[in-house]
Write a protein that holds these residues in place. Structure first.
Motif, mmCIF file in Angstrom:
data_model
loop_
_atom_site.group_PDB
_atom_site.id
_atom_site.type_symbol
_atom_site.label_atom_id
_atom_site.label_comp_id
_atom_site.label_asym_id
_atom_site.label_seq_id
_atom_site.Cartn_x
_atom_site.Cartn_y
_atom_site.Cartn_z
ATOM 1 N N ILE A 120 0.866 -1.177 0.000
ATOM 2 C CA ILE A 120 0.000 0.000 0.000
ATOM 3 C C ILE A 120 0.903 1.228 0.000
ATOM 4 O O ILE A 120 1.812 1.334 0.830
ATOM 5 N N SER A 121 0.662 2.134 -0.933
ATOM 6 C CA SER A 121 1.476 3.350 -0.976
ATOM 7 C C SER A 121 1.272 4.152 0.301
ATOM 8 O O SER A 121 0.141 4.296 0.767
ATOM 9 N N PRO A 122 2.359 4.703 0.860
ATOM 10 C CA PRO A 122 2.234 5.489 2.089
ATOM 11 C C PRO A 122 1.599 6.845 1.825
ATOM 12 O O PRO A 122 1.586 7.334 0.689
ATOM 13 N N GLU A 123 1.115 7.444 2.875
ATOM 14 C CA GLU A 123 0.619 8.811 2.765
ATOM 15 C C GLU A 123 1.800 9.725 2.475
ATOM 16 O O GLU A 123 2.872 9.581 3.062
ATOM 17 N N ALA A 124 1.609 10.641 1.548
ATOM 18 C CA ALA A 124 2.641 11.604 1.182
ATOM 19 C C ALA A 124 1.977 12.776 0.487
ATOM 20 O O ALA A 124 0.894 12.634 -0.095
ATOM 21 N N ALA A 125 2.638 13.920 0.545
ATOM 22 C CA ALA A 125 2.148 15.128 -0.106
ATOM 23 C C ALA A 125 3.241 15.690 -1.000
ATOM 24 O O ALA A 125 4.430 15.416 -0.809
ATOM 25 N N LEU A 126 2.849 16.488 -1.966
ATOM 26 C CA LEU A 126 3.820 17.100 -2.869
ATOM 27 C C LEU A 126 4.834 17.962 -2.126
ATOM 28 O O LEU A 126 5.982 18.072 -2.562
ATOM 29 N N THR A 127 4.436 18.550 -1.016
ATOM 30 C CA THR A 127 5.390 19.346 -0.235
ATOM 31 C C THR A 127 6.544 18.478 0.265
ATOM 32 O O THR A 127 7.634 18.994 0.511
ATOM 33 N N ASP A 128 6.336 17.165 0.393
ATOM 34 C CA ASP A 128 7.402 16.254 0.824
ATOM 35 C C ASP A 128 8.490 16.087 -0.227
ATOM 36 O O ASP A 128 9.608 15.677 0.090
ATOM 37 N N VAL A 129 8.175 16.376 -1.495
ATOM 38 C CA VAL A 129 9.140 16.188 -2.582
ATOM 39 C C VAL A 129 9.413 17.480 -3.354
ATOM 40 O O VAL A 129 9.986 17.453 -4.440
ATOM 41 N N THR A 182 -2.356 11.831 -5.635
ATOM 42 C CA THR A 182 -3.445 10.903 -5.957
ATOM 43 C C THR A 182 -4.007 10.407 -4.641
ATOM 44 O O THR A 182 -3.410 9.542 -3.998
ATOM 45 N N GLY A 183 -5.122 10.990 -4.206
ATOM 46 C CA GLY A 183 -5.644 10.676 -2.882
ATOM 47 C C GLY A 183 -4.660 11.161 -1.835
ATOM 48 O O GLY A 183 -4.210 12.307 -1.861
ATOM 49 N N GLN A 184 -4.250 10.273 -0.964
ATOM 50 C CA GLN A 184 -3.322 10.619 0.117
ATOM 51 C C GLN A 184 -1.877 10.243 -0.206
ATOM 52 O O GLN A 184 -1.030 10.218 0.684
ATOM 53 N N THR A 185 -1.566 9.918 -1.486
ATOM 54 C CA THR A 185 -0.219 9.491 -1.857
ATOM 55 C C THR A 185 0.210 10.158 -3.159
ATOM 56 O O THR A 185 -0.479 11.044 -3.673
ATOM 57 N N LEU A 186 1.361 9.741 -3.711
ATOM 58 C CA LEU A 186 1.921 10.326 -4.931
ATOM 59 C C LEU A 186 2.078 9.263 -6.009
ATOM 60 O O LEU A 186 2.299 8.089 -5.700
ATOM 61 N N LEU A 187 2.010 9.691 -7.271
ATOM 62 C CA LEU A 187 2.200 8.810 -8.416
ATOM 63 C C LEU A 187 3.052 9.544 -9.441
ATOM 64 O O LEU A 187 2.753 10.689 -9.800
ATOM 65 N N LEU A 188 4.113 8.893 -9.924
ATOM 66 C CA LEU A 188 4.977 9.436 -10.971
ATOM 67 C C LEU A 188 4.529 8.866 -12.315
ATOM 68 O O LEU A 188 4.358 7.656 -12.447
ATOM 69 N N THR A 207 0.627 5.813 -20.178
ATOM 70 C CA THR A 207 1.777 6.441 -19.537
ATOM 71 C C THR A 207 2.571 5.358 -18.834
ATOM 72 O O THR A 207 2.072 4.264 -18.579
ATOM 73 N N GLU A 208 3.823 5.646 -18.531
ATOM 74 C CA GLU A 208 4.619 4.793 -17.660
ATOM 75 C C GLU A 208 4.340 5.278 -16.239
ATOM 76 O O GLU A 208 4.597 6.442 -15.924
ATOM 77 N N ASP A 209 3.775 4.424 -15.400
ATOM 78 C CA ASP A 209 3.377 4.799 -14.043
ATOM 79 C C ASP A 209 4.273 4.129 -13.013
ATOM 80 O O ASP A 209 4.562 2.933 -13.136
ATOM 81 N N PHE A 210 4.681 4.901 -12.000
ATOM 82 C CA PHE A 210 5.555 4.424 -10.937
ATOM 83 C C PHE A 210 4.915 4.758 -9.593
ATOM 84 O O PHE A 210 4.833 5.927 -9.215
ATOM 85 N N ARG A 211 4.443 3.725 -8.896
ATOM 86 C CA ARG A 211 3.751 3.923 -7.616
ATOM 87 C C ARG A 211 4.758 4.219 -6.498
ATOM 88 O O ARG A 211 5.873 3.699 -6.487
ATOM 89 N N LEU A 212 4.324 5.030 -5.549
ATOM 90 C CA LEU A 212 5.142 5.378 -4.387
ATOM 91 C C LEU A 212 5.204 4.194 -3.433
ATOM 92 O O LEU A 212 4.186 3.601 -3.093
ATOM 93 N N ILE A 213 6.435 3.871 -2.996
ATOM 94 C CA ILE A 213 6.637 2.773 -2.048
ATOM 95 C C ILE A 213 7.000 3.289 -0.663
ATOM 96 O O ILE A 213 6.500 2.816 0.346
ATOM 97 N N LYS A 214 7.871 4.309 -0.624
ATOM 98 C CA LYS A 214 8.388 4.788 0.663
ATOM 99 C C LYS A 214 8.880 6.211 0.476
ATOM 100 O O LYS A 214 9.357 6.580 -0.592
ATOM 101 N N ASP A 257 15.040 13.071 2.533
ATOM 102 C CA ASP A 257 15.701 13.464 1.286
ATOM 103 C C ASP A 257 15.692 12.357 0.241
ATOM 104 O O ASP A 257 16.537 12.336 -0.665
ATOM 105 N N LYS A 258 14.758 11.410 0.352
ATOM 106 C CA LYS A 258 14.635 10.323 -0.620
ATOM 107 C C LYS A 258 13.166 9.988 -0.812
ATOM 108 O O LYS A 258 12.393 9.968 0.138
ATOM 109 N N VAL A 259 12.825 9.715 -2.060
ATOM 110 C CA VAL A 259 11.476 9.238 -2.360
ATOM 111 C C VAL A 259 11.618 8.018 -3.267
ATOM 112 O O VAL A 259 12.289 8.066 -4.289
ATOM 113 N N PHE A 260 11.037 6.911 -2.832
ATOM 114 C CA PHE A 260 11.151 5.620 -3.512
ATOM 115 C C PHE A 260 9.867 5.316 -4.280
ATOM 116 O O PHE A 260 8.832 5.058 -3.678
ATOM 117 N N PHE A 261 9.953 5.362 -5.605
ATOM 118 C CA PHE A 261 8.874 4.883 -6.453
ATOM 119 C C PHE A 261 9.262 3.469 -6.891
ATOM 120 O O PHE A 261 10.385 3.026 -6.661
#
Length: 161
Positions: A28-37, A88-94, A112-119, A123-127
């Motif tokens: 399940i993708s974690p909660e994240a906001a654009l301000t985090d990245v 996307t909802g409470q998480t991010l999608l690349l 599109t090529e879609d990369f779901r957020l994992i963690k 200073d790191k964002v893992f798709f």
């Protein structure tokens, strides 16, 4: 098509340590906001693929960040990419779409090529198979795992002046 993602990044160094994560069933993708990245925002340049790679990421606006990429070699544009990181909802999608130098798309019209957020860390964002890492204000590493071989490669950008 994820192999095409490689063209989106600038190779400088190759690291043996694993820097990417892969999507696992039942993840399940974690909660994240654009301000985090927001630290991805900026104008980035580097040498790659026999030319100069340029990438520009906008700050968050309208539930997304927009990225544009081009590779120039021998004075000619080789290809472009349009990228977004969407809230996307409470998480991010690349998402990424590739284009020839004449703006003809590589992916089908509605794909599109879609990369779901994992963690996400400070200073790191893992798709899925791709990690953005802030080295410092003027340097950004992007770690990519090749889907076919499982090989991981690190790419490097410097902030353009």
């Amino acid at each position: 098509m994820k192999i095409l993602l490689l063209l989106f990044f600038v190779p400088i160094t190759f690291l043996k340590a694993q820097q990417t994560l892969q999507w696992q069933e039942n993840t399940i993708s974690p909660e994240a906001a654009l301000t985090d990245v927001n630290w991805i925002s900026g104008h980035w340049k580097g040498e790659a693929l026999g030319g100069t790679a340029e990438e520009i990421w906008s700050p968050p606006l309208g539930d997304s960040m927009m990225g544009a990429f081009k590779l120039v070699a021998d004075g000619k544009v080789k290809f472009y990419e349009l990228c977004t990181i969407n809230q996307t909802g409470q998480t991010l999608l690349l998402r990424i779409k590739h284009f020839d130098n004449d703006m003809k798309g590589w992916e089908e019209k509605d794909e599109t090529e879609d990369f779901r957020l994992i963690k996400i860390e400070k200073d790191k964002v893992f798709f899925d198979g791709l990690t953005f890492e802030k080295v410092h204000h003027n340097e950004l590493n992007i770690h990519v795992r090749f889907q076919e071989s499982g090989e991981e490669v690190t790419f490097n950008y410097k902030r353009a002046k």
